[in-house]
Design a protein around this motif. Structure first.
Motif, PDB file in Angstrom:
ATOM      1  N   GLY A  29       0.827  -1.196   0.000  1.00  0.00           N
ATOM      2  CA  GLY A  29       0.000   0.000   0.000  1.00  0.00           C
ATOM      3  C   GLY A  29       0.857   1.241   0.000  1.00  0.00           C
ATOM      4  O   GLY A  29       1.769   1.398  -0.812  1.00  0.00           O
ATOM      5  N   ALA A  30       0.590   2.143   0.945  1.00  0.00           N
ATOM      6  CA  ALA A  30       1.350   3.392   1.018  1.00  0.00           C
ATOM      7  C   ALA A  30       2.692   3.218   1.716  1.00  0.00           C
ATOM      8  O   ALA A  30       3.526   4.131   1.699  1.00  0.00           O
ATOM      9  CB  ALA A  30       0.524   4.449   1.748  1.00  0.00           C
ATOM     10  N   VAL A  31       2.923   2.047   2.318  1.00  0.00           N
ATOM     11  CA  VAL A  31       4.151   1.792   3.061  1.00  0.00           C
ATOM     12  C   VAL A  31       5.081   0.916   2.240  1.00  0.00           C
ATOM     13  O   VAL A  31       4.648  -0.055   1.614  1.00  0.00           O
ATOM     14  CB  VAL A  31       3.839   1.106   4.408  1.00  0.00           C
ATOM     15  N   ILE A  32       6.357   1.256   2.225  1.00  0.00           N
ATOM     16  CA  ILE A  32       7.371   0.360   1.678  1.00  0.00           C
ATOM     17  C   ILE A  32       8.069  -0.290   2.860  1.00  0.00           C
ATOM     18  O   ILE A  32       8.643   0.395   3.715  1.00  0.00           O
ATOM     19  CB  ILE A  32       8.375   1.107   0.786  1.00  0.00           C
ATOM     20  N   ARG A  33       7.969  -1.593   2.930  1.00  0.00           N
ATOM     21  CA  ARG A  33       8.594  -2.346   4.008  1.00  0.00           C
ATOM     22  C   ARG A  33       9.941  -2.881   3.514  1.00  0.00           C
ATOM     23  O   ARG A  33      10.051  -3.312   2.368  1.00  0.00           O
ATOM     24  CB  ARG A  33       7.691  -3.485   4.465  1.00  0.00           C
ATOM     25  N   GLY A  34      10.930  -2.830   4.376  1.00  0.00           N
ATOM     26  CA  GLY A  34      12.263  -3.272   3.992  1.00  0.00           C
ATOM     27  C   GLY A  34      12.931  -4.096   5.068  1.00  0.00           C
ATOM     28  O   GLY A  34      12.546  -4.059   6.245  1.00  0.00           O
ATOM     29  N   TRP A  35      13.955  -4.836   4.665  1.00  0.00           N
ATOM     30  CA  TRP A  35      14.726  -5.679   5.581  1.00  0.00           C
ATOM     31  C   TRP A  35      16.201  -5.458   5.284  1.00  0.00           C
ATOM     32  O   TRP A  35      16.636  -5.575   4.134  1.00  0.00           O
ATOM     33  CB  TRP A  35      14.325  -7.140   5.416  1.00  0.00           C
ATOM     34  N   TYR A  36      16.932  -5.121   6.313  1.00  0.00           N
ATOM     35  CA  TYR A  36      18.332  -4.767   6.097  1.00  0.00           C
ATOM     36  C   TYR A  36      19.266  -5.691   6.860  1.00  0.00           C
ATOM     37  O   TYR A  36      18.943  -6.200   7.931  1.00  0.00           O
ATOM     38  CB  TYR A  36      18.584  -3.293   6.441  1.00  0.00           C
TER      39      TYR A  36
END
Length: 627
Positions: free
Chosen positions: A107-114
């Motif tokens: 949706g409006a959020v970009i989720r990330g994993w670092y």
């Protein structure tokens, strides 16, 4: 939580066995490898796989070394740096760095994993994986509830600094789950975890695969290797819709030493990883401890589709990786890419199955350089002579890329790793050349221009009037590498001039990328018109003009592509508009032009080129193990 523990399941990411190819067919693949293209460098930036987020109206790309930098544009070819660092190291478990390895639009959020590191005495750093979010289109990321945002850590029983790491991950969405491939330093094997999409991959929602089920928590839980045989040696995995299989990287050894990377495939993304037997990406260098005698090094490979999707690729895609030249250290890294084309063949002969790599011609003043790798901007690419084998084939000999410093002369030397000795420098093994003719091959010769002290290669036995030294062997001739059928049409804006510039090119930095409208045809199609990039100087006004090369008397900046004059599957109408107060032409999907003056319907632009090209698009949501 959506990703509850589930015992006794036979794990597979793909449960649709009726639409996947057999293991035997996966062994009969031809691989064509194009020339190197330098994306940036030399610098210190590239320290993880280049990864992307292919959105509906923009493309983001990310690369990192301790901090993470972002790129944004309408296509891979028009990416430009974001104005600031997108993700910074912290003060706790990520004090050494935060490498953004994967992102997902929710949706409006970009989720990330670092990938996170602390205790910065490499290689004894402590590694883990953590969660991050962006609310501004991927330009900046925050760490919710830091430092309690870790999602993957090693079991506490592994306390030795050499074996207490889990990281270097890769996340892809398959069906209703996010799947994370990651590497454990205790045996350097690839493992797997998952989180239900309803949980968004947040902390506490990841479960590691262990002994047949996703039953162990991401924080401190145990896990089983995905491929105990070690065929899958990097966490990067993409789904290949042409092969109907998951594609990853394997190590290739020659003479007991690491020689580079090959491809490995799995029908379901978990089980029965099968390495294709041949070298695709050569890497002769030792990873750490480089010196002036070190050979070239390739690392951090990733696979990106022609239109920027890093989860699903097809028969033609980009291979990105970090590259170091011979004798150079990590302060001179390059991010480079090569175009890869794969195809099925009915042949089982090695001469047809060994990958083929472009031998290209580069020119700088009097020096002609034929090589498979070039990062020197002083040398101009002039074309592909033919294709060497990327690995040893029957009736082939190795070819070495060598350099005579005092003559400023590059030359290819067959079957002699010393390059003839003396003051000649070994640069790399360029590939292997056939000593006998084969289907669709061409004979080449090594030539000498004494006036220019220049060695070169030619298909002419008379060496174009220069001295013929000897026949080198036979190169493969290959069809031209496929070009994209579409080019991205994007909107840029310069605020101080109130000027919209809608173009397929990459304007100067003063023009800020705003969004991608869609795609034009790259070449003339039935019922399409050429589109010109035009400019009215005294208004500082760029405008898109279809079908009129004269630009109505304005300056023609060049042909941008071809626009459909009729509605087609996957195409949307686009209109030309004019803001009289700002003397600014612009394009819009709104026939009302946002209250400004409507001029005309310009045509129709493609919104989903990968769907249009194949007409057989099998989205990842159909390839799942979520029952």
């Amino acid at each position: 939580m959506g990703a509850a523990a589930n015992g006794g399941e036979g794990v597979r990411l793909n449960s649709y066995a009726d639409d996947i190819r057999s293991d035997s067919s996966l062994s009969r693949i031809t691989i064509q490898i194009g020339p190197v293209e330098v994306i940036h460098g030399p610098d210190t930036v590239t320290d993880n796989p280049f990864n992307t987020l292919a959105g509906a109206t923009s493309l983001q790309g990310y690369i990192a070394n301790s901090a993470t930098w972002g790129y944004v544009g309408g296509s891979l070819e028009t990416l430009r740096p974001m104005t600031s660092v997108v993700l910074q190291p912290g003060t706790g478990f990520d004090s050494c760095g935060a490498w953004l390895n994967s992102v997902w639009q929710d949706g409006a959020v970009i989720r990330g994993w670092y990938h996170a590191e602390t205790d910065c005495a490499y290689p004894r750093t402590h590694k883990s994986v953590a969660y991050t979010e962006s609310y501004d289109g991927g330009r900046t990321f925050v760490k919710p509830n830091y430092p309690n945002n870790q999602v993957i850590t090693a079991p506490p029983i592994y306390s030795n600094p050499d074996s207490d790491d889990e990281g270097d991950h890769r996340v892809i969405r398959v069906g209703n789950y996010l799947y994370m491939y990651f590497i454990a330093s205790r045996d350097w094997q690839v493992r797997l975890a998952r989180s239900h999409i309803s949980d968004g991959g947040k902390p506490g929602t990841w479960y590691k695969y262990y002994n047949g089920s996703f039953s162990q928590p991401g924080i401190g839980g145990e896990s089983s290797p995905v491929d105990p045989a070690g065929t899958l040696t990097r966490s990067w995995v993409s789904y290949n819709s042409y092969l109907n299989s998951y594609l990853g990287f394997s190590y290739i050894q020659r003479d007991g030493r690491f020689a580079g990377f090959g491809f490995t495939v799995s029908l379901d993304g978990v089980n029965n990883w099968t390495a294709l037997p041949y070298l695709v990406l050569s890497s002769e260098g030792e990873y750490w401890g480089r010196n002036t005698d070190s050979k070239d090094l390739a690392e951090y490979p990733s696979l990106i589709s022609a239109y920027g999707d890093d989860e699903q690729i097809g028969d033609t895609f980009w291979l990105y990786y970090m590259y170091l030249n011979p004798g150079e250290d990590f302060d001179r890294r390059y991010l480079v890419r090569r175009k890869i084309h794969i195809n099925y063949t009915t042949s089982n002969k090695p001469v047809d199955l060994v990958p083929r790599i472009a031998l290209s011609k580069y020119q700088n003043l009097d020096d002609t350089w034929f090589t498979t790798t070039c990062t020197d901007p002083n040398y101009q690419f002039e074309g592909i002579l033919g294709y060497l084998f990327a690995d040893e084939a029957p009736n082939s000999i190795p070819v070495y890329d060598c350099y005579i410093d005092f003559w400023h002369d590059h030359m290819l030397v067959p079957n002699d790793e010393t390059c003839g000795g003396g003051d000649v420098h070994y640069l790399r093994r360029a590939g292997w050349i056939s000593t006998v003719p084969f289907n669709n091959s061409i004979q080449v010769y090594r030539c000498w221009d004494s006036a220019a002290t220049n060695h070169f290669m030619s298909t002419d036995p008379n060496c174009e009037g220069k001295t013929t030294e000897w026949p080198m062997g036979y190169l493969a001739t290959m069809p031209p590498l496929l070009q994209n059928q579409f080019v991205a049409l994007s909107n840029y804006y310069r605020f101080d001039q109130q000027d919209n510039w809608v173009t397929t090119a990459k304007p100067p930095q003063e023009y800020e990328f705003e969004f991608r409208f869609g795609y034009l045809f790259a070449s003339q199609k039935p019922n399409s018109l050429p589109v010109y990039d035009c400019y009215i100087d005294f208004w500082t006004d760029h405008m898109l003009v279809p079908g009129d090369q004269s630009c109505g008397g304005a300056q023609n900046l060049g042909l941008m592509g071809y626009i459909s004059s009729e509605p087609l599957f996957g195409f949307v109408p686009i209109y030309r508009c004019f803001d009289e107060q700002a003397t600014n032409h612009f394009m819009s999907f709104d026939p009302g032009c946002g209250g400004k003056r409507f001029e005309w319907l310009a045509g129709y632009v493609a919104s989903l080129p990968y769907m249009i090209e194949s007409r057989v698009y099998m989205p990842l949501v159909l390839r799942r193990w979520d029952r």
